[in-house]
Design an enzyme around this catalytic site. Sequence first.
Site, PDB file in Angstrom:
ATOM      1  CE  LYS A 185      -4.151   1.918   0.399  1.00 29.29           C
ATOM      2  NZ  LYS A 185      -5.217   1.799  -0.622  1.00 29.29           N
ATOM      3  CG  ASP A 212      -6.835  -0.654  -2.333  1.00 31.03           C
ATOM      4  OD1 ASP A 212      -5.633  -0.908  -2.501  1.00 31.03           O
ATOM      5  OD2 ASP A 212      -7.307   0.480  -2.533  1.00 31.03           O
TER       6      ASP A 212
END
Length: 343
Positions: A177, A212
Site C-alpha cells: 500500500k 485493495d
Amino acid sequence: MPATLEATLIPGDGIGPEIVESTVKVLEAVGAPFRWDVQVAGLEGVRTAGDPLPPRTIDSIKRTRLALKGPLETPSGGGYRSSNVRLREEFKLYANLRPARTLIPGGRFDAVDLIVVRENLEGLYIGHEHYIPIDDDPHAVAIATGVNTRQGSRKILEFAFEHAIAAGRRKVTIVHKANIMKALTGIFLETGLDLYEKRYKGRFELDAVIIDACAMKLVQNPWQFDVLVTTNLFGDILSDLVAGLVGGLGATPGANIGSDASIFEAVHGSAPDIAGKGVANPTALMLAAAMMLDHCRLGAEAQRLRAAIDATLNVDRVRTADFGGHDGTAEYTRAILERLAKP
Ligand code: NAI
C-alpha cells in the site's frame, strides 16, 4: 527415514484437540517418525499452567525446533497477548507460508492454486499499541506503531523468491500500500523490486499490486496470481480471503518458518462455535502436517497423505459439513485411514 524425530505437539484450544487427534492418527498411518512432546499454550495454558505460553512449552520447542500446533484462543480487546504472536517472536518465525489449493473441483472457483507468503514479525500487526487519555475518557485516542525494516523485508522477500523457484512457480506478486503508507509499506516494495533486479530477474515474473486492488482481482480472477508476498497484516487478511476461494478455512494449512524453529498449523482459529461437537474439519491441520513432512524431507509420506485426503474427498465423497458433506470429524478421519491402509 530417521528412526524417530522429536517434535512438540500443542493440541490447543476449541476444536484444536479434536483435529490434532485426527492428524496424529493419519501421521502414524503414513509411518511418520514423530515422537511427540505434548505441551499446552493459549487458553489451555492459562487454565492448566497459569500462563498462555508456559516456559515448558518454549523449552520444548527450543529443544525440538519443530512443532505441530492446534489453534490457540486469544481474547479480543483486553486480556493476554496472543500466544501465536509471542511464539513467532520467540522463535523468529519470520515466514508464514500459506498455500491454498482447490481441494474439491466444481466450486465457485475451480483449480485455484495460490501461495501466500506473509511476513510474520513486523508491520502494523505486531500490536505495539497504546491509548492517550483525554479528560475523563481513558481511551480517547488509540495509537498503533508499525515497524518494517529493510532487513526484515529482504529476508521474507528472499524466502518468497527462493520458494517460488524451488516450487517451479511462474510469478510472484508483491502486495503493498505504498501509495498511502509510503514509508511503512514503501520500504517493502522498494526492497522487493531492488532484490529482483539484482538477483532474481528472469527466473520468474515479478509484479506489484496495491492491497485493495489485489483483494478485488483475487475475487474476479484468482488464476492471474501465483505466489503473493506481503507484509504481516495484509498477509493475515489475504490468506483468509484466499482460503475462501478454495473452500473455506477448513482447507488451508500454514507453516511458520524461522531461524530457530518451524511451527506448522491450520490457518483457522479455535472455532469455539463448533468445539466439542465432533464436526470440525481436520483437513487444514492434516495439510499442515503434510507441509511438516515435506520440511523434514519426508516428501513421499507427505504425498501419500495429500493423495489420501484427495481420494477421501473426491472418490469416497466423505466430507465434513463445511465442505458440504454430512460426515463428522471421526468418520472423515476413519475414511482417510482406510484410504491409507489400501496398498
Ligand atoms: P475461526 O477460524 O476459529 O472461525 C471462523 C469460522 O470458521 C467459524 O464459523 C468456525 O466454526 C469456522 N471454522 C474454522 N475452522 C474450522 C474447521 N476446521 N472446520 C469447520 N469449521 C471451521 O475464527 P474466529 O472465530 O475469529 O476465532 C476464534 C479464536 O481463534 C479466537 O480466539 C482467535 O484469536 C483464535 N485464532 C487463532 C489462530 C491460531 O491459533 N493460529 C488463528 C486465527 C484465530
